[in-house]
Design an enzyme around this catalytic site. Structure first.
Site, mmCIF file in Angstrom:
data_model
loop_
_atom_site.group_PDB
_atom_site.id
_atom_site.type_symbol
_atom_site.label_atom_id
_atom_site.label_comp_id
_atom_site.label_asym_id
_atom_site.label_seq_id
_atom_site.Cartn_x
_atom_site.Cartn_y
_atom_site.Cartn_z
ATOM 1 N N HIS A 1 0.843 -1.210 0.000
ATOM 2 C CA HIS A 1 0.000 0.000 0.000
ATOM 3 C C HIS A 1 0.869 1.248 0.000
ATOM 4 O O HIS A 1 0.980 1.912 1.034
ATOM 5 C CB HIS A 1 -0.900 -0.004 1.233
ATOM 6 C CG HIS A 1 -2.068 0.936 1.149
ATOM 7 N ND1 HIS A 1 -1.982 2.283 1.396
ATOM 8 C CD2 HIS A 1 -3.357 0.704 0.834
ATOM 9 C CE1 HIS A 1 -3.170 2.847 1.271
ATOM 10 N NE2 HIS A 1 -4.024 1.904 0.934
ATOM 11 N N ILE B 1 1.793 4.928 1.176
ATOM 12 C CA ILE B 1 0.805 5.741 1.894
ATOM 13 C C ILE B 1 0.216 4.897 3.013
ATOM 14 O O ILE B 1 -0.181 3.749 2.788
ATOM 15 C CB ILE B 1 -0.323 6.219 0.955
ATOM 16 C CG1 ILE B 1 0.245 7.123 -0.140
ATOM 17 C CG2 ILE B 1 -1.403 6.949 1.739
ATOM 18 C CD1 ILE B 1 -0.784 7.558 -1.167
ATOM 19 N N GLY C 1 -5.851 4.510 5.464
ATOM 20 C CA GLY C 1 -6.727 5.281 6.339
ATOM 21 C C GLY C 1 -7.294 4.454 7.478
ATOM 22 O O GLY C 1 -7.430 4.937 8.609
ATOM 23 N N VAL C 2 -7.630 3.193 7.210
ATOM 24 C CA VAL C 2 -8.197 2.356 8.267
ATOM 25 C C VAL C 2 -7.194 2.129 9.390
ATOM 26 O O VAL C 2 -7.580 1.974 10.561
ATOM 27 C CB VAL C 2 -8.675 0.998 7.699
ATOM 28 C CG1 VAL C 2 -9.873 1.195 6.794
ATOM 29 C CG2 VAL C 2 -7.560 0.273 6.959
ATOM 30 N N GLU D 1 -7.444 2.991 13.301
ATOM 31 C CA GLU D 1 -7.092 2.003 14.328
ATOM 32 C C GLU D 1 -6.084 2.569 15.321
ATOM 33 O O GLU D 1 -6.212 2.363 16.542
ATOM 34 C CB GLU D 1 -6.526 0.751 13.667
ATOM 35 C CG GLU D 1 -5.906 -0.258 14.615
ATOM 36 C CD GLU D 1 -6.870 -0.843 15.632
ATOM 37 O OE1 GLU D 1 -6.419 -1.277 16.712
ATOM 38 O OE2 GLU D 1 -8.091 -0.863 15.350
#
Length: 220
Positions: free
Chosen positions: A121, A127, A130-131, A135
């Site tokens: 990723h 990058i 976002g998840v 978290e």
């Protein structure tokens, strides 16, 4: 009427000669999200000649590695591990820099190219997902809530929901993610906590949202 200030410049110091009114006052140091350090300043109401070792010219001439302080360490990684049940590769909090148990916490995640999510990723543009930012923020919320006075238990503490989450800017390898989580509402009877979270890089918001946490005792 106060006399105007005059300054004598040397290679290393600034020596003000001011009217005798009160002792000199040095502004306090402040850690900002961008890790920059404001220079000390001298109040114009001062009584005697005073030497300031950290003059602006000295600061600008200092090597860049000496200009920026480290983040304070209120909880180190070992203390964090004593509170959170998470372990590698899913412990996403490196240090706590401000801590008010049961109220709020500010913590950091050092994002490095060695993080195990970067190979996928993305291979050509690393990058942080976002998840995983969400978290990491939830884990900071866990540090706030997993306290006896709040009633949280590491054996029974869950991420229950998110709302109004927005991702403002990408977080890349080399960034320092600074996360603040604040308790907004606690319903002890139902074991539900509502929290507000914001994450920053260089003083700019990169992620924000509202979080629901489910708490309970270890015996439930």
């Amino acid at each position: 009427m106060a006399m105007a200030s005059t300054f004598s410049l040397t290679n290393t110091t600034i020596t003000p000669f001011l009217s005798p009114t009160s002792p000199p006052k040095i502004s306090s140091f402040r850690f900002s999200n961008s890790r920059s350090l404001p220079l000390p300043t001298l109040s114009t109401a001062s009584s005697s000649p005073t030497t300031i070792s950290h003059a602006p010219n000295d600061y600008k001439d200092a090597p860049i590695e000496l200009r920026y302080p480290a983040f304070p360490s209120v909880l180190d990684i070992n203390q964090i591990r004593n509170i959170l049940p998470h372990r590698f590769p899913f412990l996403l909090v490196d240090r706590v820099i401000e801590y008010n148990p049961g109220v709020s916490a500010v913590a950091i995640k050092n994002v490095t190219i060695n993080d195990n999510f970067f190979p996928g990723h993305f291979p050509e543009r690393p990058i942080m997902p976002g998840v995983l930012m969400v978290e990491a923020m939830a884990q900071v919320g866990g540090l706030v809530m997993l306290q006896p006075e709040v009633g949280g238990s590491r054996e029974n503490f869950f991420f229950a929901g998110i709302d109004k989450v927005r991702f403002r800017k990408p977080v890349i390898a080399g960034d320092t993610l600074v996360m603040r989580m604040t308790l907004i509402k606690l319903q002890k009877r139902f074991g539900i906590a509502k929290m507000e979270g914001k994450a920053y890089v260089g003083g700019e918001v990169v992620c924000e949202g509202e979080f629901l946490m489910a708490t309970g005792s270890g015996g439930e």
